[in-house]
Structure formats: C-alpha cells, structure tokens
Write a protein that holds these residues in place. Structure first.
Motif, short mmCIF file in Angstrom:
data_model
loop_
_atom_site.label_atom_id
_atom_site.label_comp_id
_atom_site.label_asym_id
_atom_site.label_seq_id
_atom_site.Cartn_x
_atom_site.Cartn_y
_atom_site.Cartn_z
N VAL A 1 -10.55 12.22 -14.85
CA VAL A 1 -9.77 13.38 -14.42
C VAL A 1 -8.28 13.13 -14.56
CG1 VAL A 1 -11.49 14.26 -12.80
CG2 VAL A 1 -9.83 12.57 -12.01
N GLU A 2 -7.57 14.21 -14.79
CA GLU A 2 -6.12 14.15 -14.74
C GLU A 2 -5.66 14.93 -13.53
OE1 GLU A 2 -4.41 15.33 -18.47
OE2 GLU A 2 -5.78 14.02 -19.59
N THR A 3 -5.00 14.22 -12.65
CA THR A 3 -4.56 14.82 -11.40
C THR A 3 -3.61 13.83 -10.74
OG1 THR A 3 -5.32 15.74 -9.28
CG2 THR A 3 -6.59 13.89 -10.16
N SER A 4 -3.19 14.10 -9.53
CA SER A 4 -2.28 13.19 -8.84
C SER A 4 -2.99 11.89 -8.50
CB SER A 4 -1.80 13.83 -7.54
OG SER A 4 -2.88 13.88 -6.62
N ASP A 5 -2.19 10.84 -8.25
CA ASP A 5 -2.80 9.56 -7.87
C ASP A 5 -3.66 9.70 -6.62
OD1 ASP A 5 -1.66 8.34 -10.01
OD2 ASP A 5 -0.47 6.89 -8.84
N LYS A 6 -3.20 10.45 -5.68
CA LYS A 6 -3.97 10.63 -4.44
C LYS A 6 -5.31 11.31 -4.75
CE LYS A 6 -4.07 13.28 -0.16
NZ LYS A 6 -3.37 14.10 0.80
N GLU A 7 -5.25 12.36 -5.54
CA GLU A 7 -6.49 13.05 -5.89
C GLU A 7 -7.41 12.16 -6.71
OE1 GLU A 7 -7.71 15.90 -4.91
OE2 GLU A 7 -5.95 16.34 -3.69
N LYS A 8 -6.80 11.35 -7.59
CA LYS A 8 -7.63 10.41 -8.35
C LYS A 8 -8.35 9.43 -7.41
CE LYS A 8 -5.30 10.29 -12.85
NZ LYS A 8 -4.41 9.48 -13.73
N GLN A 9 -7.63 8.98 -6.41
CA GLN A 9 -8.26 8.07 -5.44
C GLN A 9 -9.45 8.74 -4.76
OE1 GLN A 9 -5.51 6.27 -2.69
NE2 GLN A 9 -4.18 5.50 -4.33
N ILE A 10 -9.23 9.97 -4.35
CA ILE A 10 -10.34 10.68 -3.69
C ILE A 10 -11.50 10.89 -4.66
CG2 ILE A 10 -11.03 12.78 -2.48
CD1 ILE A 10 -8.11 13.05 -1.53
N PHE A 11 -11.13 11.36 -5.87
CA PHE A 11 -12.17 11.70 -6.84
C PHE A 11 -12.98 10.47 -7.27
CE2 PHE A 11 -14.03 12.34 -10.96
CZ PHE A 11 -14.59 13.60 -10.87
N TYR A 12 -12.27 9.43 -7.70
CA TYR A 12 -13.01 8.27 -8.22
C TYR A 12 -13.76 7.52 -7.11
CZ TYR A 12 -10.89 8.95 -12.79
OH TYR A 12 -10.53 9.48 -14.00
N THR A 13 -13.23 7.59 -5.91
CA THR A 13 -13.97 6.99 -4.81
C THR A 13 -15.24 7.80 -4.53
OG1 THR A 13 -11.92 6.14 -3.87
CG2 THR A 13 -13.84 6.20 -2.41
N ALA A 14 -15.13 9.13 -4.66
CA ALA A 14 -16.34 9.96 -4.51
C ALA A 14 -17.34 9.61 -5.60
CB ALA A 14 -15.97 11.44 -4.57
N LEU A 15 -16.84 9.44 -6.83
CA LEU A 15 -17.73 9.08 -7.94
C LEU A 15 -18.39 7.71 -7.65
CD1 LEU A 15 -18.69 10.26 -10.61
CD2 LEU A 15 -16.76 9.13 -11.75
N TYR A 16 -17.58 6.80 -7.13
CA TYR A 16 -18.10 5.48 -6.72
C TYR A 16 -19.19 5.64 -5.65
CZ TYR A 16 -17.88 1.11 -3.98
OH TYR A 16 -18.18 -0.02 -3.26
N HIS A 17 -18.88 6.43 -4.64
CA HIS A 17 -19.85 6.62 -3.55
C HIS A 17 -21.13 7.28 -4.03
CE1 HIS A 17 -16.61 6.26 -0.19
NE2 HIS A 17 -17.33 5.15 -0.26
N SER A 18 -21.01 8.09 -5.08
CA SER A 18 -22.23 8.79 -5.55
C SER A 18 -23.21 7.82 -6.20
CB SER A 18 -21.85 9.89 -6.54
OG SER A 18 -21.55 9.36 -7.82
N MET A 19 -22.79 6.57 -6.42
CA MET A 19 -23.69 5.61 -7.09
C MET A 19 -24.12 4.46 -6.17
SD MET A 19 -22.11 5.73 -10.94
CE MET A 19 -20.42 6.16 -10.57
N LEU A 20 -24.11 4.73 -4.86
CA LEU A 20 -24.53 3.70 -3.90
C LEU A 20 -25.92 3.99 -3.33
CD1 LEU A 20 -21.17 3.02 -2.03
CD2 LEU A 20 -22.05 2.01 -4.15
N ALA A 21 -26.52 5.07 -3.80
CA ALA A 21 -27.90 5.41 -3.42
C ALA A 21 -28.42 6.41 -4.43
CB ALA A 21 -27.95 6.01 -2.01
N PRO A 22 -29.70 6.37 -4.74
CA PRO A 22 -30.67 5.34 -4.38
C PRO A 22 -30.27 3.99 -4.96
CG PRO A 22 -31.75 7.25 -5.40
CD PRO A 22 -30.30 7.38 -5.63
N VAL A 23 -30.91 2.94 -4.47
CA VAL A 23 -30.61 1.60 -4.98
C VAL A 23 -31.88 0.97 -5.56
CG1 VAL A 23 -28.76 1.27 -3.31
CG2 VAL A 23 -31.06 0.44 -2.76
N THR A 24 -31.64 0.03 -6.43
CA THR A 24 -32.75 -0.72 -7.03
C THR A 24 -33.61 -1.34 -5.93
OG1 THR A 24 -31.27 -1.26 -8.85
CG2 THR A 24 -33.30 -2.57 -8.66
N TYR A 25 -34.90 -1.29 -6.13
CA TYR A 25 -35.80 -1.91 -5.16
C TYR A 25 -36.96 -2.55 -5.91
CZ TYR A 25 -38.35 -2.42 -0.72
OH TYR A 25 -38.99 -2.92 0.40
N MET A 26 -36.61 -3.57 -6.64
CA MET A 26 -37.64 -4.38 -7.30
C MET A 26 -36.97 -5.67 -7.75
SD MET A 26 -38.13 -2.60 -11.03
CE MET A 26 -36.99 -3.03 -12.35
#
Lengths: 811, 811
Positions: free
Chosen positions: B361-386
């Motif tokens: 995304v192109e946006t302010s640094d603050k918005e980038k922090q929110i956005f990419y952290t949300a993207l990061y959080h979206s990949m913490l579940a489900p998790v591998t279980y094997m």
C-alpha cells in the motif's frame, strides 16, 4: 516379591506357623473348586489345569481367561480395595473366598505382591440400579455369585471363565420378570474367552427392558482417589465405544486404550463424570449425560442399555492397545472379526494345549492338577505388549514399532530370573530372544539407559533390588539364544546397568565393594545380589572374549565376602565406614532394614554362584550343613517380621513363599549331602503346594513360584542361572517328558517313586550311571533320558564326591 | 468472540462511550511502542509491522516471535492469572502496560476472547532465587523489564522479539558480580526467533555462578488449580530435555510434547513436583530432586543451571509436537539443526517479507504500520498442526498422517468466516484447500461427525454459535478452490453439520424454522446465523447440481423471517410455542439471553445473504436507512450489557469491537445510500484503529479484525461470503497492489484521497466507469485496476441504482 507400601503384618499367616517341626499347613479351609468336568483317564494336560489354584490365600492369581503370554487378562474382580486399606490380598482383583463380584476388568497381574491394572471394568446388568451403584468409589456394582448346592456357580479353564451372577437389587430396578421365577430369571451368566489382545464376553440375560453393560473407567486394582489421572470415552456408534485411561499407580504414568463392541446395538446410554464439562450447544452442563457421545474426566462411567428377552445372549468384545484407540480398533478387527465365541474359546484351548504339552507328566490326578496349573501359570508373564500392527508404547512414552520381534512387558525380574526365565530357555526358546529384545528396548528408551528392574506397561517401578535382567540375558546368551550384534548390544546394556552410579547404591558398591547401609538401605541383600549379577556379567564377558570386563566383574562377583560377618556367621549390612550396621538380630526382618524381605537367616545363603566360597566362609562343609539344618528348624518365637508380609510359606526360618529362600534347599548338594536336599525339597513340595485355591504358599510372582515347582517336580532346579547347570533335587512325578524344539525329547523317569520313596538311590543318564548332583543344560537339550531309582532311605553316598557337586566360582 | 465464563462488565470501556456524537476514543494513553529501527523511506512492508499493536487494551495480541501460520508462538507472558481472576486481558499472556514478566511460553492465541495454551514456560535466570519463586502458583518468576529513558527495553518485529530483564531478587541469590555495576550486570537479555515448529532463544547472561533456565510445566494461560492433568519431564542428556503436558482448560483434553535443547551443557538441575514420587534405589522420595532425570506429576518444574561469564550467550531451542517427544525431537533436528540464531531470524524475516508483499500500500507511515500489522495479524491463525514428518494428533485422540496436505488448527470460525477466510481466498489460495482438508479431517475424526465450531489442538470447544465452517467451505468451493471428490465429501460433511439434531437447537430449528429460546438459548442469534449458513450450503448445492439439497437449504435460508418481530422492528427470540421471549429490551445484552454477545440493535442486521429481504421486513429502504442511522447514534445510557465484555469499540449501539456488527456499516449500499457506508467506514477506520498497543478496539480474534481492516482499507469488504462479491466501502490507502498468484496484480488506486476526501465521487474498473457498490471475486482475481476518485462531499447518486446494489437472495 513385595509391595512398596508399608503395611501391617498379616498376623494370621505367621500365627499359623507355630508347630514348625510338624510343618504346619497355612492353607485355609475352602470349598472344593469347580474345574472343568472330568471325563476319562485319557485327559489332556489342558484338562488338568485349575485356574483357581492360587486365587486364595496369598497366591494372588486370577481365574480369568487369557492365552499364553496374552496381552489381555479379563477376569472377575471381587474387590477393588483402596490402596491404603489392606489391598494386598486383592492384588489380582480376586479372592476365591469372596461371595460377590464387582465386575470384569481386562488386565491383571498373575501372582504379584504389589499391584496395579484392573483396567476397563465392565459389568453386565439387568436392572437400572447397576449404574447408581457405580458411584460408590472402588466398591461399586456388587453382584453375588449364584450358588448351587452351596457352591459358587463359577467355572474356569485356560482361556475360559464363567460365572452366574445374581444381582443384589433385582426388585428395585426396571421391569424384571416377576413371579416365582423372578430370582432365577434375574441371573446373568457371564462367560469370557480371549485372544491375544481381545477379551470376548458372552452374557446371557434374563428378560429385562433395561439390560445392559456398565463400563467403569474409575475401577482399578489398588485404587485410590487420584489414581485415574484422566480418562475418556467416545460412543463411536450404536454398538462401538472407544476410550482410554491414564493412571498413576504403581506405574507412574500408564496409558491404556480400548475399543469395546456389542453384538447388539444399545438403545440408550448414560454417562457419569466428575468433571463439570461444558458441552455448549448440547443443552447440558453437568455430571450425568444421556446419549451424549463423548466424555473426559477422572471419574468416567457409562451404562449402555437395551431390552433383553429371557435367555438372550449378547456378546461384548473389548480390545486393548497401549498405542491408541485406533490400535485397539485394529486389534479388535484383526483378531476377532466375528461373533463366534466358541471358536475363540476353541482357538485359545488349542494354544494352551500346544504349550501345555511341552512337558507332560505321569503322576496322580492331584499332582497333575498342581503341575499343569504351574505350567499354565508360568505362561502368564511376561505378556505381549504391542498391537497387531506391531506398534507399542515405549518406556520413553513414544510409539515404537517392534520390527522383527514381539514386544513383551511385565518383568518381575527379581522373582523370575531365578527359575521362570531359565525354564523359558527350555520350553520357550523361540520367545526368549524376543523377551531379551524387549529388555534391550527398555534400556534404549530409558532415560537412565539401564535394563528393567520391575517394569510393566512402559513404566519402570524400581520395585525390588538388583539388576537381574543381566542374569536373564547372560543365561540366554550362554545357552546360545542370543548371538552376534544383539549379544554385543546386550552386553553393553548390562555393563551400563551394573555401573549406573545413581542406582541402588552402586556408586558406593563400586568404591567400597559393598552397598553401604547408611547410604542405601537393604545393603546386605543388595551387595549379595549385585555380586551374583556381576558374576553373570563376567560369564558373558568371558564368552564374548572381553577379558578386561571379565576381570572387573569376576572381581565384583566376590563382593559377597565383604558383607560376611565371621563373628556372627551371617551376611550383614555394613556402613560406609566399614562398621557393621547395628543393632543386629538374625531373625529380625523389616522393610528398609539390612535385608530385602528377609532376615540374616534367609539371606546368608545368597551366593548362588559361589557356594564353595560360602562354605569356606562358614568354615567347613559340616558347619554349613548344620547351619542349613538349623534354618529349617528355627522357630520364629517372636514377631520379628515387620511389614514384610511376603515372608510366608515358612519351615523354620526357611520361607518358601518368598524368593530369597527358594534356592536354599538345593544347597546341601554343594556340601556333599544331596540326600538332605532331597528330603527338604520333598517336604516343601508335599506341604507347600496343593490343588486348592490357597495351594500356593506365597505370591505366585509372575510364574516364579510355578517355575520352581515345575523344575523341582522334574528333579532339578537352576540354582545359579548362568552356570548352565540344574541342581538335582528329587523328582515328584513318575515320569516327565520334555518336548524340545525339533523332534527331541528329554525324559525323566523314576523307579519305585512313592510318597515315602523320595530319596535318590541311584540314577542313570542315557543308560549310563549318573552320580552328579547336577545336570547340564546341554544334556537336557541334547535329548535323552534321566532315570532315578528311588528309595525310602537316603543314599548318603550318591553324588557326594567333590567333583559331583554343582558349579561354584571357587572350586 | 467471547470467553465462555461469565464475568463482570469491563466498565471502563463503556464508561468512555458517552459522547457518542463526538465518536469518543476508547484507547488508553500509553507510551510509544518500541518497534524496529526506522532507516529510510524505502522501507519494506516488513519494517512497518509493529507486533505491539493490539497487545494493550482488549486486542489480546501477543508480541512474540512466529512465522506465518507457524506452529509455535514463543512470547513473553506478563501475567498468567487464575481463570477466575479477571484473566480476560491476559488472553495472550501479555499486556503491554505490564512492567514485569513471568517467562516465555511457546504457544499463544492471537486476539482471542477466551483462552488457553501458554505451554512450556521458560525463564532465564542469573540467581538461584528464580526456582524458589516458581512455587508461587500462576504468578511465579517475576522479573522487571529493564528501562532506558523511561521506556521498556523491549523490541519486536515479525519473527523476532527481545527484552532486557532485570531480576527482582538479584542480591539474594548466588554470586552475581557485586559492585557499582551489579544492577547492570544482573540484566539478562532474551531474544526469540522461530521456525515453524521450533522456538529459538538467545539469552545473554551476566556473570553468575548459577545462571540458567527455568522450565515450568505448571504455568498456563487461564490457569487454575487442576488445569494441568499431568506432565512429565525427562533429562535426556546434559543439554537436552523432553517432556509433555496434558491440560484440561478451554480444550477438554489437550496434549503437547516438547524437546528443549541448550547450546551449553548444564552442570546441575533441580526438579520440583507435587507428586510424592518414589524412585526406589535412588535414595530419594519427595518433592525436590536434584539431578534425577525424570519426573511426572501435575506441578513439575525444573531449573537447569550453569556458570556464566559476563555477556555469555546461551541458546535454547524448544520444539513442539502434538504427537510425541520423538516428534518434537525430529522437528527440532529437521528445522534447526544448528545454533545460528541470526540465520533463523533471517529465514523468518524472508517468510514474512514474502507474505507481507502480497498486498502493498501507499499511504502514510502510520497507516502503513496499521495496515501491515493487520496483514501480519491475519497470518497468525490458523496455525500448522503437524510434525515435520506430517504426523498430527486428530480430534479422535489418535495419531494420523497428513498425506498430501498441511494440517492446520485454531479455527475461530464464528469470527473468521466473515473476512479472514475470504481474505485467504485472495492472498493464500494455496493454503485454502489445506485448511479445508483440516476441517474435513476434523469432521471425520469427530464422534459427532460434524465440522469444527471453535477448535484447536485436536479439541472442539463448542465455543460460539453456528456452523460457519460451511460458509468457509462453500465460499472456497464457489471460488474454485475446492473441486472433485473433495467437494463432494465436503458437501456431505456440511449437510451432516447442518442437520445434527443434538447441536445448538438444530432439532427444533429444523422442525419450527427457528431455534426455540426455551430449548436453546441465544435463539435469535442462532436462527439468524443458521439461516445464513444454510444459504451458503444452498449455494454450494446449486454448484454441485444437487437440486433437492438446494431447495432444502434455500428454504432454510429464509428462516430469518421467523424471528422478525414486526411490532418492535427487531429480530427476536421466539419460544417453541411461537410466542416471543419476554421481557424484551432492544439494548439489553446478557450472556445466555436472546442474542450472542449482542443485543437486538446489533443482531437485527444479521441477514447477510438477503438484505433486500430484510429491507422488505423494515418496510422500505428509507426506514432501513433511518434505523441504520439510529444504530450509530443511540447512546447506551444505562448499563444494560451484562457479562458481555466483548461488546466494545462502540459508536452508538454499533460495536466494532465484536463481530456481529462488523458487516453493518456496509449495508447502506443495499438501500441505495453508498455514501453513508463510506462515511461510517471512514469513521470506524479513523477512530477505532491506531498504531498503538491498544490500537485495536476489541479482540483481534485470530485475524478477523485485521482482515476487516485490510479489506476496508482497500475499499471493499465480503459482507456475504459465498456471494462472490465484495461490497464497496471507502479506500483508506492511496494505492494498493494485490499480488495474485502467477504474475497478475489487482490495483486499487485513488485520486484526491485525504482525511476529508473519503467520499467516492466516481470510479473506474480497468478504465471503464464503475458504478456498482460491489466488485466480484472474479474481477479481482482476473487482475486489473480499480480507481476511485474521492471527494469531501458525498456523491449521493453514485452506485445507487437497484442493479448496482450487492447480491441479495431476494432481488
């Protein structure tokens, strides 16, 4: 073998031992046993086995159904007492004198002195009251044995058990048919048979609109609150249940999985649980759940009900696994994919007939019952411990696959290294290597990397003393049952076990030459047993050409000298400063004292590998013999046995009921007095064994007591496993034929044997005069015939020459 | 998403919601967050992620190290409160405002509202006092975060976490270097990185003769006495430990195994245990054992010590497995067979950079922090279980092998079916089929044979309502991510789940067309959500050509009508006799009431598949819009929210902090008022998200809240998964590029976007005028560019035509 916990002396046993010179019998008076029907004189060995022998007194045997070395041991439990409440007599869940029954659990030890197991208890019922009764901890579900002519309606044969149960609360429950026949009609007949991993029940119900089966995952042998760590139950469909339980009992962390299948669908079920489990969306939140198919907790029970018409037969199969419910389901499907109860019973019989025919005897019916039941008992441990797909749970808690061997468990080694494992080298040569593989896997999986001490179900209990697995392995190696790479690995494991400093005072033993009593208790017994174990390691080292190891362990084998107190003439415990532990009383026996389940009188003979050395310590053969004589005479005039209920089967201070004494009567041979051995062995066999429930004078101990009897009946006994010799006693059977692998047989024949003619007058081996007080393993395994000519008078000259005496490290 | 237990309302949250018309902010004032160092303007998405966002307030995120969908989540625990003592804020073990730390456990949920996990807590120490402190239940081992310039010395980036710890009792313990630098020198820096299954710690110690690591198997998130059913620890050698624990928490029966390895051998260790375990032959019988290598019990802890010189670095790896310690050891050896911490950190960064670059995304640094952290959080579940060898523990408790797929766990489906799983169909098309396979395996292994509701670590929790796995599967199927035999199997599983009578009032739902409140609570919410779920089943049935099933479930999809109360104008719970449940208050919300974590105001909009039908119930578009307006204005003037702390992030009665509200602001589009959606979405994004620890206005909920933000930032949102449409909101970023599989991209561009210009004036798709309030999945996946021209004034004409409105079952 004893239990770990201290408890009160069973005074009744000792109280009976007053008329020592008259050889008091310690058997209770019990009603005759129901065995299989006798038919004719051409009965097979199978038909002489009476599984009730040893189920009374302190035999601790179970009467249930199992196959040779079978993984499941379904058997009735008559009481499941709290561990803290005199549990000792119910080590196998059953006492023959009991009139009522709690249920049938699927696992039992045979003859142990401490206990556990009693897993997955089930109980058929015909009234709803059964389930309520199950809320009583440890004592739930009583039903009476029905009686006919004053006798319990109860039958047993190898691989089969049956009882007719009369429910206690018939009138209170569901609509059981009323009227004159009500009592008769409320009886449930339960029959059990088994394959290796599957218990198979046949329940014949009275008419009831609410008949069924209770499954109790809380019931346990040696139960206590908290023993069940967790359990779980799943109702897979209208006739299949799976589950598991994990217990902390004698075994610290034991898991057992099961799959249970009904031949008839249940129409309703109720579960009871201590956990307040919340099953959101199922409109329930509590302890009793109806038709809800899963439950986890520490006190899970379930009652499965269906209507039954009078005489309706419902079959139930219970498969076990140590791996998982998938393993249990697979075991069930692999072993019994049908509902033909008679076929499974017949298959079990065939397995037993094959095993029981390995030694056949000619003797009286009574003696045959005792002998073949002993042979039967000798095959109830170790037991198979792996699934049909060869997966098993290892000591490390993880799942392994037993490639190219059968994994066994239940190793009561302090007991069974003496005669049970040597017996297997003759009767089970194909199983011995697998048993050793199982021991080696244990060592591999052990965090300590030492061989088992007393292990079962993937747990080490550290029960008893020594590292006697080394004796089992060395004996098998020397007999040619362990070769090549396996022998090398085994030897390394044996060395690790014998040098693991943290175990049993070994650090001080290696430093001082004895186990210092101030550092590790039972120092006298431990030193003596370690010395013997070390001798077996030395023997194997020699065989493998490991000269340094041979020297090291041969030197350790002489350590028994370090606990010999010349002043008192007894083996004693020494402190680390070299002083004898005080006070000292040669009759005194206490748990945690100088000796292990014994006293100085009993333990001072424990140098099986060097009796000539021991004789030298005594000073002369004469003094040795005199002291042996004293052993069999000396009364216990005071109550000097503290918390050692295992000391039973007494003749003087000789305690046949426990293992430390079991080789002693054979020791006269080493001192040139074989006739005295013959006399004592005859005395022991005549008076401390019977064909009754209390016909075993102490714990049967996973086959050890039976193996003693089998050997002794044949006329010889492995006093020193690893020596490749069996020491001559006196034959009890007229003729015995040992069917060896291949087509060979070894026959023991007697001439003039009678209850009076128990002295050996002369003997021949393969027709040549035999004038030794021992026979070698090779002589037996080569096949042939040993003939004893018996007499009522001792032949004080036979086999008395020095070179006729059995092996001794010191010549 | 909520916790199961009832608890007090978090008054402080609601107390802040008084000036509704001014859109009160509910964030606490907190110190600025330490993120990674900023370097230059060409920073990668990775560098904008701030794992501390959501670690304050009620976000319930953890700041620890993990890889995308990684099995381990090592993270600091600042408190592990008793389940009964206000545990809610510590669902992830951590609250950013806390000054002290208890230790680092290896498993954490991201953003949940109920909790569990917190397994295998470890804590480095430099004084002996650490172990003693561990005897305090649940609160042991505190160390302070060291501070510099008033800020905690703590850093985090995806796959990496670090903190400097200042031990509390430095002076009491072992010889920590004395003098002026004592305090400085007693600091321990702990850094963490991770691979999929292995947590990797780097500990920098002060000089100490007794530095080391505590391993605490009792510590747990949402701990209570009895939660740990059993645990076990084995010291395999001088630098390797294995073990497991089994817990009964939110999950009724959960097992986790571990292998822990030190880079430096320990010289001594002590174990603590509640069990009075008797280790015969080891001279000990008690609770604290020194250098004894195995321990089992419910309260097992261990301290491993070694001398350390100042600044000495010791690495520790902790591998997990649900299968066994063998699996854990193999995971450890497979994933990190070395001690190169920087390499593992770098590998983790690469994995994150790859995933985070999927939407730039192109946006302010603050918005980038929110956005990419949300993207990061979206990949913490489900998790591998094997395990690395593909073995995993199934819902049936047995071990399975995941042939040809990756098995995932942690399915917070009531939350994540809304936006998280639809997001995966765009960003994780390769993982979606495996996630569905995992859901289907659950169904196969379920004794109920239904799909997961809220499942993790081989357990079903039955948490929340509905059977929304059907939405996830149907949406994926309709988007082409599930085909052939798998689709057929999946459909059968969906049908079974939707017709399992015993679950959640389904029996009555199928009979009456609604969930009867007198039989099953939260009847209004359940009826509404079932109706939507049924619609997704109907859509898939249609796709598979299953006409009868289509009819059945399409009919059920209309069941929302059955809980519409025309008189009050709200969706309400009805009793089985057809009467409305009383009393009724449209603002009242109570656990177990008519609604699930909500009230009538919030739940009456829940007909995502048939908003036109809902509008008809309201009477007209105008009345619908007016009522929507009211929702965003109506104050909560009394405390009518009982035990539903999940209702947070309020604007009027709109509660963005909890899922039932999250689609509502998009509904204006259906009534011809897209500009009002744009206004509300802008308002929500501006005021209920921030780049601070409490920057998430309610539970992050395993990625759902973040997925909402990601979609909404792009300008569209999946109001109705299964419709293949995303409903237009208002873009928040100047430009966004979605990198689709292959070489395609889909770009969202804006013109004139600013904090005032949030209204859409016009739009084009691939250069052509775009006048719809939705975009299709196919349009996105085909690649292309959507351009929004923004304005400070609403364009009340754009996309208002009836045919411009998003999908609705009723046209």
């Amino acid at each position: 073998m004893r239990q770990i916990n201290t408890r009160c002396l069973i005074a009744s046993l000792l109280a009976n031992i007053t008329l020592v010179s008259n050889i008091a019998l310690v058997f209770c008076a019990v009603a005759p046993v129901h065995g299989q029907q006798t038919k004719n004189s051409a009965k097979s060995p199978f038909e002489y086995v009476n599984p009730f022998i040893g189920t009374g007194g302190e035999g601790h045997c179970y009467p249930g159904a199992t196959v040779p070395f079978g993984m499941v041991q379904p058997s009735p439990d008559t009481r499941l007492p709290d561990f803290n409440k005199k549990a000792f007599p119910w080590c196998a869940g059953y006492q023959h004198a009991d009139d009522s029954i709690i249920g049938f659990s699927q696992t039992h030890f045979s003859g142990t002195g401490h206990s556990d197991l009693g897993d997955v208890l089930i109980m058929p019922f015909a009234t709803k009251t059964r389930f309520d009764a199950a809320d009583r901890p440890f004592y739930g579900l009583p039903a009476r044995f029905a009686k006919k002519d004053g006798k319990k309606e109860e039958w047993a044969e190898p691989g089969y058990y049956a009882a007719v149960l009369q429910e206690a609360n018939t009138q209170q429950g569901a609509n059981v048919q009323q009227g004159a026949n009500a009592q008769q009609d409320s009886k449930i007949k339960t029959e059990i048979t088994a394959s290796n991993r599957v218990a198979f029940y046949k329940c014949t119900f009275p008419a009831s609109d609410s008949a069924g089966l209770l499954v109790d995952l809380t019931a346990s042998i040696y139960a206590y609150d908290g023993k069940v760590i967790w359990s779980s139950l799943r109702v897979e469909n209208d006739s299949t249940i799976t589950g598991y339980r994990q217990t902390k009992g004698w075994a610290a962390d034991r898991k057992i999985f099961f799959a249970l299948q009904f031949s008839k669908p249940f129409t309703r079920y109720e579960l009871s649980n201590d956990e307040s489990v919340y099953y959101k969306g199922f409109g329930t939140h509590g302890k009793l759940l109806t038709n809800y198919p899963e439950q986890s907790g520490k006190k899970v029970k379930a009652a499965f009900t269906f209507p039954a018409h009078a005489g309706e037969v419902v079959f139930v199969k219970v498969a076990l696994s140590a791996v998982g419910t998938d393993g249990a389901l697979n075991n069930l499907a692999s072993e019994i994919p049908h509902w033909d109860f008679d076929k499974v019973r017949s298959d079990a019989r065939k397995l037993w007939e094959k095993e029981l025919s390995k030694i056949t005897v000619e003797t009286s019916d009574k003696e045959k019952q005792i002998f073949y039941t002993a042979l039967y008992h000798s095959m109830l441990a170790p037991v198979t411990y792996m699934d049909a797909d060869k997966r098993y749970r290892g000591l490390d808690g993880t799942i392994h696959t037993a490639e190219n061997f059968t994994n066994y468990t239940i190793y009561s080694l302090w007991d069974t290294y003496r005669a049970e494992h040597p017996l297997f080298t003759i009767t089970q040569p194909a199983r011995v290597p697998d048993m050793i593989q199982s021991l080696l896997r244990h060592e591999e999986q052990s965090v300590h990397h030492i061989l088992p001490v007393w292990s079962f179900h993937a747990n080490e209990t550290w029960c008893m003393i020594g590292y006697h697995a080394v004796s089992v392995i060395s004996d098998a190696y020397l007999k040619g049952l362990l070769t090549g790479e396996s022998a090398q690995k085994a030897f390394a494991a044996m060395k690790r076990s014998a040098t693991y400093e943290r175990y049993g005072g070994l650090k001080e033993y290696m430093r001082l030459g004895y186990v210092a009593q101030d550092i590790e208790n039972e120092g006298a017994s431990k030193t003596l047993e370690y010395a013997y174990d070390d001798w077996t390691i030395a023997q194997m080292a020699q065989g493998l050409g490991k000269t340094e190891d041979y020297k090291t362990f041969a030197q350790r084998a002489a350590n028994y000298n370090n606990v010999w107190d010349k002043t008192t003439g007894f083996m004693r415990a020494k402190k680390s400063n070299g002083a004898w532990n005080m006070p000292f009383d040669p009759i005194y026996a206490q748990y945690g004292g100088d000796y292990t389940e014994g006293n100085a009188w009993q333990y001072s003979w424990y140098v099986p590998h060097d009796i000539q050395g021991l004789i030298q310590l005594f000073g002369s053969k004469e003094r040795f013999v005199t002291k042996l004589d004293s052993l069999f005479i000396l009364k216990d005039t005071s109550s000097k046995y503290k918390n050692v209920e295992d000391i039973s089967g007494l003749i003087g201070q000789y305690a046949h009921g426990n293992e430390p004494s079991q080789h002693i009567a054979y020791l006269y041979n080493y001192a040139g007095a074989p006739w005295k051995t013959q006399e004592k062995i005859h005395q022991i066999m005549s008076h401390l064994f019977d064909n009754t429930p209390d016909g075993i004078s102490g714990n049967e101990d996973c086959g050890q007591m039976s193996a003693w009897y089998i050997f002794s009946s044949l006329g010889f006994y492995p006093v020193c496993p690893g020596s490749l010799q069996y020491v001559i006693g006196t034959p009890r059977v007229e003729k015995a034929v040992i069917r060896l692998d291949g087509s060979k047989t070894f026959t023991v024949s007697t001439k003039n044997l009678s209850s009076e003619n128990f002295y050996i007058k002369s003997a021949t081996l393969n027709g040549k005069p035999f004038d030794r007080s021992y026979i070698t393993h090779r002589e037996i395994m080569n096949g042939g015939e040993l003939v004893f000519t018996m007499s009522a008078k001792p032949n004080t000259a036979w086999a008395t020459a020095k070179e006729s005496a059995p092996y001794s490290m010191t010549k």
